[in-house]
Design a protein around this motif. Sequence first.
Motif, PDB file in Angstrom:
ATOM      1  N   LEU A 259      11.223   5.277   5.440  1.00 43.54           N
ATOM      2  CA  LEU A 259      11.640   3.907   5.153  1.00 43.54           C
ATOM      3  C   LEU A 259      10.794   2.873   5.899  1.00 43.54           C
ATOM      4  CD1 LEU A 259      15.515   4.326   5.120  1.00 43.54           C
ATOM      5  CD2 LEU A 259      13.978   4.098   3.163  1.00 43.54           C
ATOM      6  N   ALA A 260      10.240   3.233   7.045  1.00 42.65           N
ATOM      7  CA  ALA A 260       9.454   2.285   7.838  1.00 42.65           C
ATOM      8  C   ALA A 260       8.004   2.178   7.399  1.00 42.65           C
ATOM      9  CB  ALA A 260       9.508   2.676   9.315  1.00 42.65           C
ATOM     10  N   LEU A 261       7.447   3.231   6.821  1.00 40.88           N
ATOM     11  CA  LEU A 261       6.029   3.233   6.476  1.00 40.88           C
ATOM     12  C   LEU A 261       5.595   2.087   5.554  1.00 40.88           C
ATOM     13  CD1 LEU A 261       5.007   6.979   6.219  1.00 40.88           C
ATOM     14  CD2 LEU A 261       4.220   5.264   7.834  1.00 40.88           C
ATOM     15  N   PRO A 262       6.332   1.772   4.483  1.00 46.15           N
ATOM     16  CA  PRO A 262       5.879   0.657   3.644  1.00 46.15           C
ATOM     17  C   PRO A 262       5.785  -0.668   4.406  1.00 46.15           C
ATOM     18  CG  PRO A 262       7.527   1.929   2.478  1.00 46.15           C
ATOM     19  CD  PRO A 262       7.475   2.454   3.890  1.00 46.15           C
ATOM     20  N   ARG A 263       6.654  -0.900   5.367  1.00 49.99           N
ATOM     21  CA  ARG A 263       6.613  -2.143   6.141  1.00 49.99           C
ATOM     22  C   ARG A 263       5.461  -2.157   7.149  1.00 49.99           C
ATOM     23  NH1 ARG A 263      11.306  -4.710   4.859  1.00 49.99           N
ATOM     24  NH2 ARG A 263      13.076  -3.419   4.354  1.00 49.99           N
ATOM     25  N   LEU A 264       4.997  -0.997   7.536  1.00 50.09           N
ATOM     26  CA  LEU A 264       3.927  -0.908   8.521  1.00 50.09           C
ATOM     27  C   LEU A 264       2.544  -0.809   7.877  1.00 50.09           C
ATOM     28  CD1 LEU A 264       5.637   1.633  10.957  1.00 50.09           C
ATOM     29  CD2 LEU A 264       5.466  -0.848  11.212  1.00 50.09           C
ATOM     30  N   ALA A 265       2.493  -0.622   6.565  1.00 47.35           N
ATOM     31  CA  ALA A 265       1.218  -0.462   5.873  1.00 47.35           C
ATOM     32  C   ALA A 265       0.414  -1.760   5.939  1.00 47.35           C
ATOM     33  CB  ALA A 265       1.453  -0.068   4.427  1.00 47.35           C
ATOM     34  N   THR A 266      -0.864  -1.643   6.210  1.00 45.54           N
ATOM     35  CA  THR A 266      -1.728  -2.824   6.274  1.00 45.54           C
ATOM     36  C   THR A 266      -2.640  -2.923   5.063  1.00 45.54           C
ATOM     37  OG1 THR A 266      -3.377  -1.582   7.521  1.00 45.54           O
ATOM     38  CG2 THR A 266      -1.741  -2.835   8.783  1.00 45.54           C
ATOM     39  N   ASN A 267      -2.674  -1.907   4.237  1.00 44.78           N
ATOM     40  CA  ASN A 267      -3.540  -1.910   3.067  1.00 44.78           C
ATOM     41  C   ASN A 267      -2.680  -1.810   1.812  1.00 44.78           C
ATOM     42  OD1 ASN A 267      -5.900  -2.037   1.663  1.00 44.78           O
ATOM     43  ND2 ASN A 267      -6.347   0.140   1.825  1.00 44.78           N
ATOM     44  N   ASP A 268      -1.742  -2.750   1.669  1.00 46.38           N
ATOM     45  CA  ASP A 268      -0.843  -2.740   0.532  1.00 46.38           C
ATOM     46  C   ASP A 268      -1.255  -3.801  -0.481  1.00 46.38           C
ATOM     47  OD1 ASP A 268      -0.171  -4.951   1.984  1.00 46.38           O
ATOM     48  OD2 ASP A 268       1.986  -4.603   1.957  1.00 46.38           O
ATOM     49  N   LEU A 269      -0.521  -3.906  -1.548  1.00 49.02           N
ATOM     50  CA  LEU A 269      -0.844  -4.851  -2.615  1.00 49.02           C
ATOM     51  C   LEU A 269      -0.846  -6.288  -2.109  1.00 49.02           C
ATOM     52  CD1 LEU A 269      -1.434  -5.326  -5.593  1.00 49.02           C
ATOM     53  CD2 LEU A 269       1.033  -5.357  -5.998  1.00 49.02           C
ATOM     54  N   TRP A 270       0.137  -6.653  -1.290  1.00 44.86           N
ATOM     55  CA  TRP A 270       0.203  -8.019  -0.773  1.00 44.86           C
ATOM     56  C   TRP A 270      -1.042  -8.358   0.052  1.00 44.86           C
ATOM     57  CZ3 TRP A 270       2.800 -12.187  -1.955  1.00 44.86           C
ATOM     58  CH2 TRP A 270       2.727 -13.291  -1.095  1.00 44.86           C
ATOM     59  N   SER A 271      -1.491  -7.426   0.867  1.00 39.51           N
ATOM     60  CA  SER A 271      -2.698  -7.653   1.673  1.00 39.51           C
ATOM     61  C   SER A 271      -3.914  -7.877   0.787  1.00 39.51           C
ATOM     62  CB  SER A 271      -2.956  -6.467   2.604  1.00 39.51           C
ATOM     63  OG  SER A 271      -1.881  -6.290   3.479  1.00 39.51           O
ATOM     64  N   GLU A 272      -4.020  -7.127  -0.293  1.00 38.93           N
ATOM     65  CA  GLU A 272      -5.136  -7.307  -1.226  1.00 38.93           C
ATOM     66  C   GLU A 272      -5.082  -8.690  -1.873  1.00 38.93           C
ATOM     67  OE1 GLU A 272      -7.765  -5.353  -1.914  1.00 38.93           O
ATOM     68  OE2 GLU A 272      -7.119  -3.853  -0.480  1.00 38.93           O
ATOM     69  N   VAL A 273      -3.892  -9.134  -2.252  1.00 40.31           N
ATOM     70  CA  VAL A 273      -3.745 -10.459  -2.864  1.00 40.31           C
ATOM     71  C   VAL A 273      -4.053 -11.551  -1.843  1.00 40.31           C
ATOM     72  CG1 VAL A 273      -2.087 -12.067  -3.904  1.00 40.31           C
ATOM     73  CG2 VAL A 273      -2.148  -9.681  -4.649  1.00 40.31           C
ATOM     74  N   GLU A 274      -3.633 -11.387  -0.596  1.00 42.36           N
ATOM     75  CA  GLU A 274      -3.948 -12.375   0.447  1.00 42.36           C
ATOM     76  C   GLU A 274      -5.446 -12.524   0.649  1.00 42.36           C
ATOM     77  OE1 GLU A 274      -1.582 -11.109   3.869  1.00 42.36           O
ATOM     78  OE2 GLU A 274      -0.580 -13.058   3.775  1.00 42.36           O
ATOM     79  N   ARG A 275      -6.182 -11.419   0.543  1.00 45.22           N
ATOM     80  CA  ARG A 275      -7.639 -11.469   0.719  1.00 45.22           C
ATOM     81  C   ARG A 275      -8.336 -12.289  -0.367  1.00 45.22           C
ATOM     82  NH1 ARG A 275      -7.103  -5.613   1.572  1.00 45.22           N
ATOM     83  NH2 ARG A 275      -6.711  -5.375   3.776  1.00 45.22           N
ATOM     84  N   LEU A 276      -7.672 -12.478  -1.492  1.00 49.76           N
ATOM     85  CA  LEU A 276      -8.257 -13.237  -2.594  1.00 49.76           C
ATOM     86  C   LEU A 276      -8.265 -14.743  -2.340  1.00 49.76           C
ATOM     87  CD1 LEU A 276      -6.637 -11.430  -5.650  1.00 49.76           C
ATOM     88  CD2 LEU A 276      -8.993 -11.230  -4.846  1.00 49.76           C
ATOM     89  N   ASP A 277      -7.543 -15.202  -1.328  1.00 51.48           N
ATOM     90  CA  ASP A 277      -7.437 -16.629  -1.032  1.00 51.48           C
ATOM     91  C   ASP A 277      -6.914 -17.378  -2.256  1.00 51.48           C
ATOM     92  OD1 ASP A 277      -7.532 -18.835   0.648  1.00 51.48           O
ATOM     93  OD2 ASP A 277      -9.566 -19.372   0.004  1.00 51.48           O
ATOM     94  N   ALA A 278      -5.816 -16.881  -2.822  1.00 50.40           N
ATOM     95  CA  ALA A 278      -5.260 -17.430  -4.052  1.00 50.40           C
ATOM     96  C   ALA A 278      -4.025 -18.288  -3.797  1.00 50.40           C
ATOM     97  CB  ALA A 278      -4.911 -16.290  -5.000  1.00 50.40           C
TER      98      ALA A 278
ATOM     99  N   HIS B 275      13.021  11.802   9.905  1.00 52.89           N
ATOM    100  CA  HIS B 275      12.218  11.879   8.689  1.00 52.89           C
ATOM    101  C   HIS B 275      12.526  10.709   7.751  1.00 52.89           C
ATOM    102  CE1 HIS B 275       9.903  13.922   5.589  1.00 52.89           C
ATOM    103  NE2 HIS B 275      10.882  13.648   4.731  1.00 52.89           N
ATOM    104  N   ILE B 276      13.783  10.435   7.519  1.00 56.57           N
ATOM    105  CA  ILE B 276      14.181   9.322   6.644  1.00 56.57           C
ATOM    106  C   ILE B 276      13.764   7.992   7.259  1.00 56.57           C
ATOM    107  CG2 ILE B 276      16.176   8.085   5.703  1.00 56.57           C
ATOM    108  CD1 ILE B 276      17.467  10.890   5.323  1.00 56.57           C
ATOM    109  N   GLY B 277      13.922   7.838   8.557  1.00 57.90           N
ATOM    110  CA  GLY B 277      13.509   6.595   9.226  1.00 57.90           C
ATOM    111  C   GLY B 277      12.022   6.330   9.076  1.00 57.90           C
ATOM    112  N   VAL B 278      11.208   7.352   9.226  1.00 57.34           N
ATOM    113  CA  VAL B 278       9.758   7.195   9.081  1.00 57.34           C
ATOM    114  C   VAL B 278       9.407   6.838   7.643  1.00 57.34           C
ATOM    115  CG1 VAL B 278       7.569   8.453   9.116  1.00 57.34           C
ATOM    116  CG2 VAL B 278       9.145   8.652  11.037  1.00 57.34           C
TER     117      VAL B 278
END
Length: 180
Positions: free
Chosen positions: A23-42, A18-21
């Motif tokens: 802790l791993a979920l944020p690293r496996l997320a594809t729709n996070d804040l960084w992905s949104e910023v990357e889509r902006l081509d900034a 349970h703890i491993g999952v």
Amino acid sequence: MRTLLWLVFGVVLGAVIHIGVILALPRLATNDLWSEVERLDALGQVVILPAARAGEPNPFRLDPELAYAVCRIDLREGPGVVSGVLPAGFWSLAVYDRAGAAIYSTTNRDGIGRNLDLGIFNRAQTRLLATQQLDIAEGLLIVESHGDDVFVAVRMALPHQVMRARFEADLADMVCGNIS
């Protein structure tokens, strides 16, 4: 006794999984804040975010009363810089890492005034700066990042909505990229 031992083993194993999952979920997320910023081509340039409107998607959860600018900097290409002259109204700036955690933030009420001159350095570049192996402009505010991928968000409070275009033009005039 043996059943109790298996029960304890099962609970401990379940807790570890349970703890491993979690802790791993944020690293496996594809729709996070960084992905949104990357889509902006900034990368290396300022991008003005469109004003939030009722009933439309708002992935960044923007306040419709503020004007926003975002830029992304890759510190592997060299130290980053964000500079410009902003209007006299209230503004704030935050530097975020790839995980979306704020590593630095400031406002014009911190004594900066209208002139923004911020340098962003990774740890190796900060060491070079400390040994005076990097030349930088005098008065540059130094921020150290633990990673090489950062983005900067600038928010400006609009005294009146009719001033949005002028404030967004001031944001667009900012310089954001790597120090050459």
